[in-house]
Design a protein around this motif. Structure first.
Motif, short mmCIF file in Angstrom:
data_model
loop_
_atom_site.label_atom_id
_atom_site.label_comp_id
_atom_site.label_asym_id
_atom_site.label_seq_id
_atom_site.Cartn_x
_atom_site.Cartn_y
_atom_site.Cartn_z
N ARG A 56 0.49 -0.92 -0.31
CA ARG A 56 -0.01 -0.07 0.26
C ARG A 56 0.58 1.08 0.51
O ARG A 56 0.39 2.23 -0.48
CB ARG A 56 -0.95 -0.07 0.88
N LEU A 57 2.12 1.55 0.94
CA LEU A 57 2.92 2.25 1.01
C LEU A 57 3.42 2.51 -0.30
O LEU A 57 3.68 3.64 -0.93
CB LEU A 57 3.60 2.30 2.21
N ARG A 58 3.58 2.07 -1.14
CA ARG A 58 4.54 1.36 -2.32
C ARG A 58 3.75 2.62 -3.55
O ARG A 58 4.02 3.66 -4.26
CB ARG A 58 5.00 0.25 -2.92
N ARG A 59 2.28 1.80 -3.43
CA ARG A 59 1.34 2.38 -4.19
C ARG A 59 0.55 4.09 -4.35
O ARG A 59 0.81 4.57 -4.42
CB ARG A 59 -0.25 1.69 -4.68
N VAL A 60 0.99 4.19 -2.45
CA VAL A 60 0.68 6.00 -2.24
C VAL A 60 2.03 6.56 -2.90
O VAL A 60 2.10 7.67 -3.36
CB VAL A 60 0.85 5.62 -0.54
N GLU A 61 3.04 5.87 -2.17
CA GLU A 61 4.65 6.88 -2.62
C GLU A 61 4.71 6.49 -4.58
O GLU A 61 5.13 7.82 -4.43
CB GLU A 61 6.06 5.82 -2.39
N GLN A 62 4.37 5.88 -4.84
CA GLN A 62 4.23 6.53 -6.49
C GLN A 62 3.25 7.03 -7.36
O GLN A 62 3.72 8.20 -7.89
CB GLN A 62 4.01 4.86 -7.67
N SER A 63 2.01 7.67 -6.96
CA SER A 63 1.02 7.55 -6.74
C SER A 63 1.18 9.44 -6.71
O SER A 63 0.86 10.64 -6.71
CB SER A 63 -0.79 8.34 -6.42
N GLU A 64 1.96 9.90 -5.01
CA GLU A 64 2.22 10.74 -4.72
C GLU A 64 3.52 11.73 -5.70
O GLU A 64 2.95 12.63 -6.09
CB GLU A 64 2.98 10.49 -3.61
N GLN A 65 4.16 10.68 -6.01
CA GLN A 65 5.24 11.14 -7.04
C GLN A 65 4.91 11.00 -8.36
O GLN A 65 5.31 12.72 -9.25
CB GLN A 65 6.73 9.87 -7.23
N GLU A 98 -8.53 16.44 -9.69
CA GLU A 98 -7.86 16.69 -9.30
C GLU A 98 -8.09 16.76 -7.90
O GLU A 98 -7.85 16.15 -6.26
CB GLU A 98 -6.87 17.24 -9.66
N ARG A 99 -8.83 17.48 -7.54
CA ARG A 99 -9.70 18.20 -6.38
C ARG A 99 -10.64 17.29 -5.48
O ARG A 99 -9.92 16.97 -4.34
CB ARG A 99 -10.96 19.12 -6.22
N ARG A 100 -11.05 16.32 -6.27
CA ARG A 100 -11.33 14.74 -5.57
C ARG A 100 -10.74 14.11 -5.47
O ARG A 100 -11.05 13.58 -4.16
CB ARG A 100 -12.68 15.00 -6.80
N ARG A 101 -10.17 14.19 -6.47
CA ARG A 101 -8.18 12.79 -5.87
C ARG A 101 -7.93 13.03 -4.72
O ARG A 101 -7.80 12.46 -3.56
CB ARG A 101 -7.76 12.65 -7.32
N ARG A 102 -7.82 14.54 -4.66
CA ARG A 102 -7.46 14.85 -3.47
C ARG A 102 -8.26 15.07 -2.39
O ARG A 102 -7.88 13.92 -0.73
CB ARG A 102 -6.80 16.07 -3.43
N ARG A 103 -9.30 15.27 -2.09
CA ARG A 103 -10.19 15.23 -1.35
C ARG A 103 -10.43 13.53 -0.99
O ARG A 103 -10.53 12.95 0.49
CB ARG A 103 -11.45 15.59 -1.40
N ALA A 104 -10.45 12.65 -1.91
CA ALA A 104 -10.39 11.09 -1.81
C ALA A 104 -9.55 10.26 -0.80
O ALA A 104 -9.52 9.44 0.21
CB ALA A 104 -11.11 9.77 -2.76
N GLN A 105 -8.00 10.64 -1.14
CA GLN A 105 -7.40 10.53 -0.06
C GLN A 105 -7.22 11.28 0.86
O GLN A 105 -6.81 9.76 1.89
CB GLN A 105 -6.40 11.05 -1.45
N PHE A 106 -7.70 12.04 1.32
CA PHE A 106 -8.39 12.75 2.38
C PHE A 106 -8.56 11.97 3.33
O PHE A 106 -8.51 11.81 4.45
CB PHE A 106 -7.91 14.06 2.63
#
Length: 102
Positions: A32-41, A59-67
């Motif tokens: 999960r961390l690897r996927r998050v790191e890749q998406s953040e990069q 983009e705003r919805r994607r950031r909100r969903a991650q939050f």
């Protein structure tokens, strides 16, 4: 949360995890961390390309969903670590909902 440190053996013992569960949980968390790191990069690279441009709704919805995913994960962790407080909070919330008038 790629900058999160691994839990110490004392913390794992306190949480009641066994070695087998720890390994399974660790592998799941690492993936999960690897996927998050890749998406953040990739998000950082996209943002660097578009400096000065307004963000799109997607983009705003994607950031909100991650939050919201991170917030839910943090609440679940807190509830596991402090079960008595979580139970009291659940009972309090149930009482508020019963006394609420439509």
């Amino acid at each position: 949360m790629p900058d999160r440190e691994e839990e110490s053996p004392e913390q794992l013992e306190r949480l009641g995890r066994t070695e087998g569960a720890e390994r399974a949980h660790g592998a799941e968390r690492a993936g999960r961390l690897r996927r998050v790191e890749q998406s953040e990069q990739s998000e950082r690279a996209e943002r660097a390309e578009r400096i000065g441009q307004p963000e799109t709704d997607a983009e705003r919805r994607r950031r909100r969903a991650q939050f919201l995913r991170d917030l839910t994960e943090a609440r679940e962790l807190r509830d596991r670590v402090q079960p008595r407080r979580a139970k009291v909070a659940r009972l309090r919330h149930a009482m508020r909902m019963r006394t609420f008038r439509w």
